[in-house]
Scaffold this motif. Structure first.
Motif, PDB file in Angstrom:
ATOM      1  N   GLY A  41     -48.062  27.895 131.116  1.00  0.00           N
ATOM      2  CA  GLY A  41     -47.646  27.428 129.795  1.00  0.00           C
ATOM      3  C   GLY A  41     -47.077  26.030 129.759  1.00  0.00           C
ATOM      4  O   GLY A  41     -46.557  25.609 128.726  1.00  0.00           O
ATOM      5  N   TRP A  42     -47.187  25.295 130.897  1.00  0.00           N
ATOM      6  CA  TRP A  42     -46.647  23.922 130.935  1.00  0.00           C
ATOM      7  C   TRP A  42     -47.462  23.049 129.990  1.00  0.00           C
ATOM      8  O   TRP A  42     -48.680  22.903 130.162  1.00  0.00           O
ATOM      9  CB  TRP A  42     -46.708  23.402 132.374  1.00  0.00           C
ATOM     10  CG  TRP A  42     -46.230  21.997 132.553  1.00  0.00           C
ATOM     11  CD1 TRP A  42     -45.188  21.399 131.960  1.00  0.00           C
ATOM     12  CD2 TRP A  42     -46.832  21.018 133.413  1.00  0.00           C
ATOM     13  NE1 TRP A  42     -45.042  20.120 132.382  1.00  0.00           N
ATOM     14  CE2 TRP A  42     -46.050  19.846 133.285  1.00  0.00           C
ATOM     15  CE3 TRP A  42     -47.927  21.014 134.288  1.00  0.00           C
ATOM     16  CZ2 TRP A  42     -46.333  18.690 133.989  1.00  0.00           C
ATOM     17  CZ3 TRP A  42     -48.205  19.859 134.995  1.00  0.00           C
ATOM     18  CH2 TRP A  42     -47.424  18.707 134.845  1.00  0.00           C
ATOM     19  N   ALA A  43     -46.829  22.481 128.978  1.00  0.00           N
ATOM     20  CA  ALA A  43     -47.542  21.798 127.893  1.00  0.00           C
ATOM     21  C   ALA A  43     -48.397  20.648 128.404  1.00  0.00           C
ATOM     22  O   ALA A  43     -49.569  20.512 128.020  1.00  0.00           O
ATOM     23  CB  ALA A  43     -46.535  21.300 126.858  1.00  0.00           C
ATOM     24  N   ALA A  49     -49.941  32.676 125.493  1.00  0.00           N
ATOM     25  CA  ALA A  49     -51.408  32.700 125.491  1.00  0.00           C
ATOM     26  C   ALA A  49     -51.948  32.374 124.111  1.00  0.00           C
ATOM     27  O   ALA A  49     -52.889  31.580 123.951  1.00  0.00           O
ATOM     28  CB  ALA A  49     -51.899  34.056 125.965  1.00  0.00           C
ATOM     29  N   GLU A  50     -51.360  32.981 123.077  1.00  0.00           N
ATOM     30  CA  GLU A  50     -51.827  32.741 121.712  1.00  0.00           C
ATOM     31  C   GLU A  50     -51.653  31.277 121.316  1.00  0.00           C
ATOM     32  O   GLU A  50     -52.539  30.678 120.688  1.00  0.00           O
ATOM     33  CB  GLU A  50     -51.087  33.645 120.723  1.00  0.00           C
ATOM     34  CG  GLU A  50     -51.382  35.131 120.878  1.00  0.00           C
ATOM     35  CD  GLU A  50     -50.632  35.739 122.078  1.00  0.00           C
ATOM     36  OE1 GLU A  50     -49.743  35.052 122.638  1.00  0.00           O
ATOM     37  OE2 GLU A  50     -50.955  36.884 122.438  1.00  0.00           O
ATOM     38  N   GLU A  51     -50.488  30.705 121.683  1.00  0.00           N
ATOM     39  CA  GLU A  51     -50.238  29.301 121.344  1.00  0.00           C
ATOM     40  C   GLU A  51     -51.199  28.386 122.083  1.00  0.00           C
ATOM     41  O   GLU A  51     -51.665  27.365 121.541  1.00  0.00           O
ATOM     42  CB  GLU A  51     -48.797  28.940 121.671  1.00  0.00           C
ATOM     43  CG  GLU A  51     -47.768  29.575 120.740  1.00  0.00           C
ATOM     44  CD  GLU A  51     -46.332  29.398 121.217  1.00  0.00           C
ATOM     45  OE1 GLU A  51     -45.413  29.573 120.395  1.00  0.00           O
ATOM     46  OE2 GLU A  51     -46.143  29.082 122.420  1.00  0.00           O
ATOM     47  N   GLY A  52     -51.491  28.716 123.354  1.00  0.00           N
ATOM     48  CA  GLY A  52     -52.426  27.900 124.123  1.00  0.00           C
ATOM     49  C   GLY A  52     -53.808  27.881 123.519  1.00  0.00           C
ATOM     50  O   GLY A  52     -54.456  26.828 123.418  1.00  0.00           O
ATOM     51  N   ILE A  53     -54.284  29.045 123.109  1.00  0.00           N
ATOM     52  CA  ILE A  53     -55.607  29.118 122.482  1.00  0.00           C
ATOM     53  C   ILE A  53     -55.615  28.330 121.175  1.00  0.00           C
ATOM     54  O   ILE A  53     -56.547  27.570 120.883  1.00  0.00           O
ATOM     55  CB  ILE A  53     -55.984  30.594 122.242  1.00  0.00           C
ATOM     56  CG1 ILE A  53     -56.179  31.304 123.592  1.00  0.00           C
ATOM     57  CG2 ILE A  53     -57.245  30.692 121.392  1.00  0.00           C
ATOM     58  CD1 ILE A  53     -56.353  32.801 123.464  1.00  0.00           C
ATOM     59  N   ASP A  54     -54.568  28.505 120.386  1.00  0.00           N
ATOM     60  CA  ASP A  54     -54.451  27.788 119.113  1.00  0.00           C
ATOM     61  C   ASP A  54     -54.455  26.280 119.342  1.00  0.00           C
ATOM     62  O   ASP A  54     -55.107  25.512 118.622  1.00  0.00           O
ATOM     63  CB  ASP A  54     -53.171  28.235 118.400  1.00  0.00           C
ATOM     64  CG  ASP A  54     -53.093  27.710 116.978  1.00  0.00           C
ATOM     65  OD1 ASP A  54     -54.117  27.236 116.451  1.00  0.00           O
ATOM     66  OD2 ASP A  54     -51.994  27.772 116.387  1.00  0.00           O
ATOM     67  N   PHE A  55     -53.710  25.823 120.364  1.00  0.00           N
ATOM     68  CA  PHE A  55     -53.623  24.391 120.679  1.00  0.00           C
ATOM     69  C   PHE A  55     -55.002  23.837 121.043  1.00  0.00           C
ATOM     70  O   PHE A  55     -55.423  22.785 120.561  1.00  0.00           O
ATOM     71  CB  PHE A  55     -52.633  24.180 121.828  1.00  0.00           C
ATOM     72  CG  PHE A  55     -52.559  22.755 122.332  1.00  0.00           C
ATOM     73  CD1 PHE A  55     -51.879  21.792 121.599  1.00  0.00           C
ATOM     74  CD2 PHE A  55     -53.171  22.386 123.517  1.00  0.00           C
ATOM     75  CE1 PHE A  55     -51.806  20.483 122.052  1.00  0.00           C
ATOM     76  CE2 PHE A  55     -53.106  21.082 123.971  1.00  0.00           C
ATOM     77  CZ  PHE A  55     -52.422  20.123 123.243  1.00  0.00           C
ATOM     78  N   CYS A  56     -55.706  24.532 121.917  1.00  0.00           N
ATOM     79  CA  CYS A  56     -57.001  24.025 122.375  1.00  0.00           C
ATOM     80  C   CYS A  56     -58.030  24.002 121.247  1.00  0.00           C
ATOM     81  O   CYS A  56     -58.826  23.065 121.127  1.00  0.00           O
ATOM     82  CB  CYS A  56     -57.524  24.879 123.531  1.00  0.00           C
ATOM     83  SG  CYS A  56     -56.536  24.697 125.034  1.00  0.00           S
ATOM     84  N   LEU A  76     -37.542  25.972 130.411  1.00  0.00           N
ATOM     85  CA  LEU A  76     -38.993  25.972 130.479  1.00  0.00           C
ATOM     86  C   LEU A  76     -39.573  27.314 130.055  1.00  0.00           C
ATOM     87  O   LEU A  76     -40.639  27.376 129.423  1.00  0.00           O
ATOM     88  CB  LEU A  76     -39.435  25.636 131.906  1.00  0.00           C
ATOM     89  CG  LEU A  76     -40.937  25.658 132.177  1.00  0.00           C
ATOM     90  CD1 LEU A  76     -41.652  24.646 131.307  1.00  0.00           C
ATOM     91  CD2 LEU A  76     -41.217  25.407 133.640  1.00  0.00           C
ATOM     92  N   GLN A  77     -38.875  28.376 130.376  1.00  0.00           N
ATOM     93  CA  GLN A  77     -39.371  29.712 130.029  1.00  0.00           C
ATOM     94  C   GLN A  77     -39.578  29.854 128.522  1.00  0.00           C
ATOM     95  O   GLN A  77     -40.564  30.437 128.058  1.00  0.00           O
ATOM     96  CB  GLN A  77     -38.393  30.769 130.526  1.00  0.00           C
ATOM     97  CG  GLN A  77     -38.867  32.202 130.298  1.00  0.00           C
ATOM     98  CD  GLN A  77     -37.931  33.212 130.928  1.00  0.00           C
ATOM     99  OE1 GLN A  77     -36.981  32.850 131.596  1.00  0.00           O
ATOM    100  NE2 GLN A  77     -38.216  34.489 130.701  1.00  0.00           N
ATOM    101  N   GLU A  78     -38.630  29.302 127.736  1.00  0.00           N
ATOM    102  CA  GLU A  78     -38.769  29.392 126.276  1.00  0.00           C
ATOM    103  C   GLU A  78     -39.773  28.362 125.736  1.00  0.00           C
ATOM    104  O   GLU A  78     -40.439  28.602 124.714  1.00  0.00           O
ATOM    105  CB  GLU A  78     -37.427  29.187 125.593  1.00  0.00           C
ATOM    106  CG  GLU A  78     -36.436  30.333 125.745  1.00  0.00           C
ATOM    107  CD  GLU A  78     -35.748  30.352 127.111  1.00  0.00           C
ATOM    108  OE1 GLU A  78     -35.324  31.433 127.552  1.00  0.00           O
ATOM    109  OE2 GLU A  78     -35.662  29.260 127.727  1.00  0.00           O
ATOM    110  N   LEU A  79     -39.865  27.200 126.409  1.00  0.00           N
ATOM    111  CA  LEU A  79     -40.735  26.131 125.911  1.00  0.00           C
ATOM    112  C   LEU A  79     -42.200  26.341 126.269  1.00  0.00           C
ATOM    113  O   LEU A  79     -43.089  25.752 125.640  1.00  0.00           O
ATOM    114  CB  LEU A  79     -40.272  24.777 126.467  1.00  0.00           C
ATOM    115  CG  LEU A  79     -38.918  24.257 125.966  1.00  0.00           C
ATOM    116  CD1 LEU A  79     -38.521  23.004 126.706  1.00  0.00           C
ATOM    117  CD2 LEU A  79     -38.983  23.977 124.476  1.00  0.00           C
ATOM    118  N   ALA A  80     -42.456  27.139 127.284  1.00  0.00           N
ATOM    119  CA  ALA A  80     -43.836  27.308 127.748  1.00  0.00           C
ATOM    120  C   ALA A  80     -44.715  27.914 126.656  1.00  0.00           C
ATOM    121  O   ALA A  80     -44.279  28.760 125.861  1.00  0.00           O
ATOM    122  CB  ALA A  80     -43.846  28.185 128.994  1.00  0.00           C
TER     123      ALA A  80
END
Length: 889
Positions: free
Chosen positions: A234-236, A205-212, A198-202
């Motif tokens: 970071g839980w998808a 912050a940058e990915e979360g903003i990009d996703f949203c 999970l640590q690697e998959l989470a």
């Protein structure tokens, strides 16, 4: 005999047993975001022997696998597991079919042997699979998704061995919510294990903003997204749920943020914590849907997969197709299962939530919905899923009805898959249907003690004869009684009761029953080219084979039935070994005649092989080769793939008689995996290995041949395979004789005689030619002189063998009778001298011989002295020894 079943039922099998959409990951949904820091690790994965993804539901495991799958460019096999996949046999069949998509033809190569071996010797079947998979030359990724659903220790144990012996071309990827019960320390120490958690998959912050911003299309989301990533760690799935909540209204998101606990610590309670978060957010998302959408979601949640037509049936809404498209458009946890967009499933988190909601608020509706789904699946040709829903909805009478109908098609092709349904159906429901109960007894035949099964069959027959009279049609009663007779024969076969087997099969034909397809499956585990070697309970013992095969074949001889050919070929082999060649030809021709009518490879090939061997023994080797070629030409492509190596081995065996050096050179020029040999080892494979050893002898590679011969002999002794033991002893005696060690050769020959005499083996000795004939002659001389110990072998048996040599064609092309006459002519014995010498060999005195012919003892002695002179003998014993060596007696 599984290959014919595979060929005949393969299409049904893929529909009934192998769901094709489980052999590929679902297409990446539209709301997927590429994360280069993870997808770029594909090259590292392909450098590792195994990759392990362990993280909770909704962590992005399947999405990451999908990105790797795109990078694999067709060199990836996948199995999407679910909780139904607890049967070890079916588990491996999915893996075989998945790999077949990467290497076309793998199923054809592996399945026939795998089907034959796995029910009896699972480990050997897996070794066979590994050896075949090792032939895949291109690097291939094998993905097992959702491995956490597997609970069977047997599968874990077999997977452990599979992992330890993975060929270098296969890169295994296991995705699981929990750490699987494997010992992976060695892989880790060798740097062959890559692990992502999970640590690697989470999400960062940058990915979360990009996703949203770019996937969920939330404008000005950077500030909110950063908070969401922090709260979900970071839980998808949690991040997506918060983003979905945002689209429903800002107040909802704020409420979610206040009431939602932070992402739970990574402990054994992690799944429960995740569920608390997801349920809270899913509840909000669900409540924001329209009443029609809520109805659709709840009513379709009971299925593992659905399409728009099934959605209409379950929801009662004509708008089902539009609702499905809306769910997909809004990224509401709907996953397409094919690229055509026909089949869908809900994300595991969403599906579990909906089912809990259905049980909580509409418990009485669930069983009714399962009934609707079962009926739809049944009517649309998905019997396995129909059975599941009948059982889940407690519609057990319908489940029993469908199972009874299916058994007629799958009893011998895929019967092992049906066992799981019998395990959940109450026995009283099964017993209420005599035909279904017989099906059940077939399935448990291998597990139930012989006496108990006989008792059950007796009780069932009583019910049919007494209680069903007048209730069902007479023809149905007759058919049920017919099947019971087959079952009795099958039980006798399983328990090596050859007398019972022949008795039941004779009784079957005596009662006038027609030939039944069930007889094609009597020999479940032995689909080989030589019956006498491989038949369950025979294993080369001629007396058993003659009593069983002979009784059945003689009674069934006039029937153009499977039984006639199957057992007729076995009886022909017995007669051939007894050196009754003309009788053997009669039954071989009948077996072949019927086999050509039925056109089933399992009887066609043995009949052709028997005829070819008889042609060889009759001095017509070329005709034998033509028969084997004809057999191969008649096989289907799939059958030919299986039988090709067997037929080639028989051709090579004949070739070693025609041109030993050329044939031997050709055989040994084709390398084999010697570590694999004697691990799988059917009787046909033992035969192939023995042909290879004969090639080594022909090229005088004696040390190698002796070493390998010892391994074959140990294997044959362990399995009590008599023909192979005799053949090993004879070939060893030939090797030793060729090396000039006739003393050791006679010792080896003695072992063959001790094994062969009680059963009356002849042809195996004669087929070895001059070396064995010479050793037999020496053995006879030494036994008469008492120069070797008495091993219990009657000298009459040795004389019988020597006589058989005289009656058979010599390797150099001159028939034995002609040679015997030639030798007698050279010796010049008169008719009277021959008669008197015959009595000498029987041990009669001169007075007894004189009385027999009405001449004086002196005249007899005169004839004897002339015989001595012509033979160059110094005594009566010496003269008899010379005559035996020359085959004159």
């Amino acid at each position: 005999m599984q290959q014919e079943q595979t060929a005949g039922f393969h299409g049904d099998w893929l529909q009934f047993m192998i769901l094709a959409n489980k052999l590929e990951l679902p297409p990446l949904p539209a709301d997927t975001m590429d994360r280069p820091r993870l997808s770029s690790q594909y090259d590292e994965v392909m450098q590792s022997k195994m990759t392990l993804l362990t993280a909770p539901a909704g962590s992005g495991k399947s999405t990451l696998l999908g990105s790797w799958l795109r990078s694999a460019a067709g060199q990836a096999a996948c199995v999407c597991l679910d909780e139904k996949d607890q049967d070890p046999f079916q588990f491996w069949l999915y893996i075989i079919h998945a790999l077949d998509r990467v290497r076309q033809g793998l199923c054809g190569e592996v399945l026939p042997d795998f089907l034959q071996r796995y029910p009896v010797e699972p480990r050997k079947a897996l070794i066979l699979l590994l050896n075949r998979v090792a032939q895949i030359d291109q690097p291939t990724m094998l993905i097992l998704d959702d491995y956490h659903v597997i609970t069977q220790p047997e599968i874990h144990s077999q997977m452990q061995e599979f992992i330890e012996n993975l060929p270098s071309s296969i890169h295994l990827v296991i995705s699981s919510r929990t750490y699987p019960p494997f010992k992976l320390e060695k892989l880790r120490l060798r740097g062959e294990l890559k692990q992502l958690t999970l640590q690697e998959l989470a999400f960062t912050a940058e990915e979360g903003i990009d996703f949203c911003q770019n996937v969920m299309r939330i404008e000005h989301a950077s500030e909110n997204a950063l908070g969401w990533v922090q709260h979900t760690e970071g839980w998808a799935a949690g991040l997506k749920l918060l983003a979905l909540s945002h689209t429903l209204g800002a107040g909802t998101v704020k409420s979610s943020m206040v009431n939602m606990t932070s992402f739970p610590p990574r402990t054994k309670d992690q799944e429960a914590g995740n569920r608390n978060i997801s349920d809270y957010l899913l509840e909000e998302v669900f409540q924001r849907q329209s009443p029609e959408m809520q109805r659709f979601l709840l009513r379709t949640a009971i299925t593992r997969r659905m399409n728009s037509r099934l959605g209409q049936v379950l929801s009662g809404l004509h708008e089902a197709p539009q609702l499905l498209r809306q769910l997909e458009k809004e990224h509401l946890f709907l996953i397409p299962l094919d690229r055509e967009g026909e089949w869908y499933r809900y994300h595991h988190l969403f599906s579990a939530f909906l089912r809990r909601e259905l049980r909580r608020n509409h418990a009485e509706l669930a069983n009714e919905l399962h009934g609707f789904a079962a009926l739809w699946y049944e009517q649309n040709g998905y019997p396995s899923e129909a059975l599941d829903h009948y059982i889940l909805g407690l519609h057990l009478e319908d489940a029993a009805r469908l199972l009874e109908e299916l058994f007629a098609h799958f009893i011998m092709g895929e019967w092992w898959t049906l066992r799981k349904y019998f395990d959940v159906l109450p026995l009283e429901i099964v017993k209420a249907r005599p035909k279904l109960y017989m099906s059940y007894l077939f399935l448990v035949a291998r597990e139930m003690p012989y006496g108990e099964m006989v008792k059950q069959l007796d009780e069932l027959e009583h019910v049919i004869r007494v209680h069903l009279q007048g209730q069902v049609a007479p023809e149905i009663i007759e058919y049920l009684l017919q099947v019971i007779c087959v079952m009795r024969a099958y039980m006798a076969y399983l328990n090596r009761d050859l007398e019972g087997l022949s008795s039941y099969l004779v009784s079957y034909i005596d009662q006038g029953y027609p030939d039944d397809i069930a007889f094609q499956y009597m020999d479940y585990d032995r689909r080989e080219s030589m019956r006498m070697r491989s038949f369950h309970g025979v294993h080369g013992y001629l007396r058993r084979a003659e009593a069983c095969f002979g009784a059945i074949t003689k009674r069934w001889y006039d029937e153009p039935a499977y039984v006639t050919s199957y057992y007729g070929a076995g009886y022909g082999e017995v007669l051939m070994e007894q050196d009754q060649l003309s009788e053997a030809v009669k039954y071989a021709e009948r077996a072949l005649e019927v086999a050509l009518q039925i056109k089933v490879a399992a009887i066609l090939v043995p009949a052709y092989v028997l005829k070819a061997r008889l042609e060889l023994h009759s001095g017509r080797a070329e005709e034998g080769i033509k028969l084997l070629q004809q057999a191969e030409s008649l096989l289907s492509e799939k059958d030919r793939e299986y039988w090709k190596s067997v037929l080639e081995a028989h051709r090579n065996r004949i070739g070693l008689e025609q041109s030993p050096v050329d044939t031997a050179t050709h055989i040994l020029a084709n390398p084999v995996d010697e570590q694999q040999m004697l691990v799988e080892m059917s009787c046909d494979q033992l035969f192939q290995w023995m042909v290879r050893l004969r090639a080594a002898v022909a090229l005088e590679h004696y040390d190698y041949a002796q070493e390998e011969l010892q391994r074959v002999r140990e294997h044959a002794e362990k399995r009590d395979l008599l023909t192979e033991q005799i053949e090993c002893a004879l070939l060893e005696s030939v090797i030793l004789q060729k090396q000039g060690d006739s003393g050791a050769g006679i010792v080896a020959l003695s072992r063959a005689l001790v094994l062969g005499e009680p059963e009356g083996y002849i042809r195996s000795f004669v087929s070895e030619g001059e070396p064995v004939k010479w050793l037999l002659q020496q053995y006879l001389v030494l036994r008469r002189k008492k120069a070797i110990s008495d091993d219990g072998v009657k000298l009459a048996y040795v004389k019988q063998l020597l006589s058989a040599f005289v009656q058979n064609q010599k390797v150099r092309g001159r028939s034995a009778p002609d040679e015997a006459k030639h030798e007698q002519k050279e010796v010049g014995l008169s008719p009277m001298e021959q008669k008197i010498f015959g009595h000498i060999a029987e041990g009669l005195t001169s007075k007894q011989i004189a009385a027999e012919f009405g001449i004086s003892p002196g005249t007899v002695n005169t004839h004897i002295r002339r015989v001595f002179a012509k033979l160059g003998a110094s005594s009566r014993t010496h003269a008899v020894q010379i005559a035996e060596q020359r085959g004159l007696l």
